[in-house]
Design a protein around this motif. Structure first.
Motif: not given
Length: 574
Positions: A545-567
């Protein structure tokens, strides 16, 4: 043995003339020792009509012999010993310079104990023994052959006894050389294993204690000690009989020489004066040659140690063909980059562009290749395939120094030298003033804790920064990078050990540090990547994946999954 002399002369470099001069002085010393025979001969020839004049002449010869031996021994020691220290001092510096330019892969492929053993034990042994062995070899043989030549002139049969003894002695020396050639590598290996195990035990003592495995670690080190002891005893026992055989040859030769001289006198073939001189010679001629016994053993030990030195000295350099390059742009580009450690592939077909004065954050699970990606940009390793460009130039076109002067790095594992805090920070800029160091520390949020220490900026931190906490070391490392003020900044989890109350100040400091600069950041906190220009997500060595935070958080993928389990932060680092 001659080969070892040639090898030492070869590595002597600019000190070769001094070494040769030292060997000449060693030969002259042996010549003056031989003059003793003339004094003995003079007395013996004139024994029946001995007078004060003859006694004074003999005494003068003895005095000249003693002073000549003393003076040339002194000059020999000065030239050889001093040259030995200078030669291996330069060798240490030379290897140190090469290590600075070696790819990091060199260190992963080599046993750290081997490198450390060579730079400490091996070179120290060479420093102390190389010139000693040369002195034994050259001086011993010159002494023996010069006196044997004199005996051959005065009485051929007696001289032949001496010459035959020397030939037999050289034959035994060859056997000693073979034995030593067999055992020396074993001794070196046991020494390197001992160093490796000892270093591992010392570095891992806290882990061993915490898991109640201290005894296991101690047993491993003790096993290495016992192995070294066993090898040393085996080497001594394996060569001791040859050493004694060598000595016995010359002891027997001395007796035979006396016997032959007496038989020749009894048959009226030589005068009594000559006979007495030969008897005295029998106890002088092999005196220094017996020391060659030690020189022979040393020479083979030195051969193995020189091989080890060559092994470590043969360091691949990243500077081959490199040149000093001044950059007008700091754009970074990776084209089809592949990299792996041996057969293990880490990065696969990486294509990436990082514009000057922009910021990039790298996200990925542990072991995905984030730190490796940063390291190949700094050219700590060369890529297996593809190309890395900075400012339009392939990183392979730079010298290491000219490339790294454009890059400041803050590593995840911070290493500080056993020096003052100020000097550790000045590694970033050796010419910086104290005020500039203080300003950098204030920006890195470490000024307050430094001034609270008893000696402040003059506090010695211990090897590796052992007297400081992880967070303190990391902030000092950031201050070092701030002081360097390079146009490209690489942060490898730079805030991982910083306490929460200092995090916001440190982030502000990093923003100040990276203003109008190219930033590549590996961080484990989402707050450090929200505002970066570009984020790449690496998974199994590939950019997925490649992009900025706003772009990547709106996509299903590794980055969004990380945000969801960051705690939970299960195995993930940003």
């Amino acid at each position: 043995m001659i080969s070892i002399v040639k090898r030492i002369l070869k590595i002597s470099g600019k000190y070769q003339k001094n070494v040769i001069l030292g060997l000449i002085f060693s030969g002259l010393k042996s010549f003056f020792v031989s003059l003793m025979l003339l004094a003995v001969l003079l007395i013996m020839i004139n024994l029946e009509q001995l007078n004060m004049t003859i006694i004074m002449q003999a005494t003068a010869i003895v005095v000249v012999s003693i002073f000549g031996r003393f003076i040339f021994q002194y000059l020999c020691d000065r030239k050889l010993s001093a040259s030995g220290y200078e030669i291996f001092k330069d060798k240490r510096i030379e290897i140190g310079e090469k290590l600075k330019k070696a790819p990091m892969g060199y260190f992963s492929e080599k046993n750290l104990g081997t490198i450390q053993a060579v730079l400490t034990t091996t070179i120290s042994d060479l420093e102390g023994m190389a010139m000693l062995a040369m002195n034994f070899i050259v001086g011993g043989f010159f002494h023996a052959f010069s006196m044997t030549t004199m005996l051959l002139i005065f009485c051929f049969p007696v001289g032949m006894v001496s010459l035959i003894a020397i030939i037999f002695g050289m034959g035994v020396l060859k056997l000693i050389a073979k034995k030593t050639e067999k055992y020396s590598p074993i001794m070196q290996d046991s020494q390197e294993m001992l160093v490796t195990d000892a270093i591992e035990y010392i570095r891992g003592i806290s882990v061993l204690r915490s898991f109640e495995k201290g005894t296991d670690g101690k047993n491993k080190v003790e096993k290495a000690f016992m192995s070294k002891c066993k090898v040393d005893i085996e080497v001594t026992e394996g060569s001791a009989y040859l050493m004694k055989l060598y000595e016995m040859i010359f002891k027997v030769a001395s007796c035979v020489l006396v016997f032959v001289a007496i038989i020749l006198y009894m048959k009226s073939l030589i005068l009594l004066s000559y006979t007495l001189m030969f008897i005295v010679s029998a106890f002088l001629i092999f005196m220094e040659l017996e020391l060659v016994n030690d020189g022979a053993f040393l020479s083979r030990m030195l051969a193995t140690q020189l091989n080890r030195l060559d092994y470590v000295s043969d360091i691949p350099s990243l500077d081959e063909g490199g040149k000093e390059i001044d950059l007008n742009s700091y754009d970074i580009e990776l084209k089809d980059v592949c990299f792996g450690y041996g057969e293990r592939e880490i990065l696969k077909n990486i294509n990436l562009q990082i514009k000057s004065n922009s910021s990039l954050a790298i996200v990925g699970v542990s072991g995905s290749g984030k730190t490796t990606l940063c390291n190949i940009i700094a050219r700590f390793w060369d890529v297996n395939k593809g190309e890395v460009f900075i400012g339009g130039h392939n990183v392979k076109d730079f010298t290491s120094e000219s490339l790294l002067q454009n890059i400041s790095m803050v590593f995840q594992k911070v290493y500080l030298f056993n020096d003052t805090i100020e000097n550790n920070i000045k590694f970033g800029n050796p010419n910086a003033t104290h005020d500039e160091v203080v300003q950098a520390c204030k920006k890195a949020c470490c000024h307050d804790f430094i001034t609270s220490l008893k000696c402040g900026y003059d506090t010695v931190v211990g090897e590796g920064g052992s007297t400081l906490s992880g967070g303190e070391k990391q902030r000092i490392s950031i201050a070092r990078a701030i002081l360097k003020d390079a146009p490209i900044i690489i942060l490898d989890e730079a805030t991982s050990s910083v306490d929460p109350e200092n995090e916001h100040m440190l982030i502000s400091a990093i923003k100040e540090l990276t203003k109008n600069k190219t930033l590549i950041s590996i961080a484990h906190r989402i707050s450090t990547v929200r505002e970066v220009d570009q984020i790449i997500v690496i998974d199994k060595g590939k950019i997925v994946q490649q992009g900025n935070h706003r772009e990547l958080i709106s996509q299903d993928g590794v980055y969004k999954h990380f945000i969801e389990i960051r705690k939970q932060s299960i195995g993930w680092k940003i």
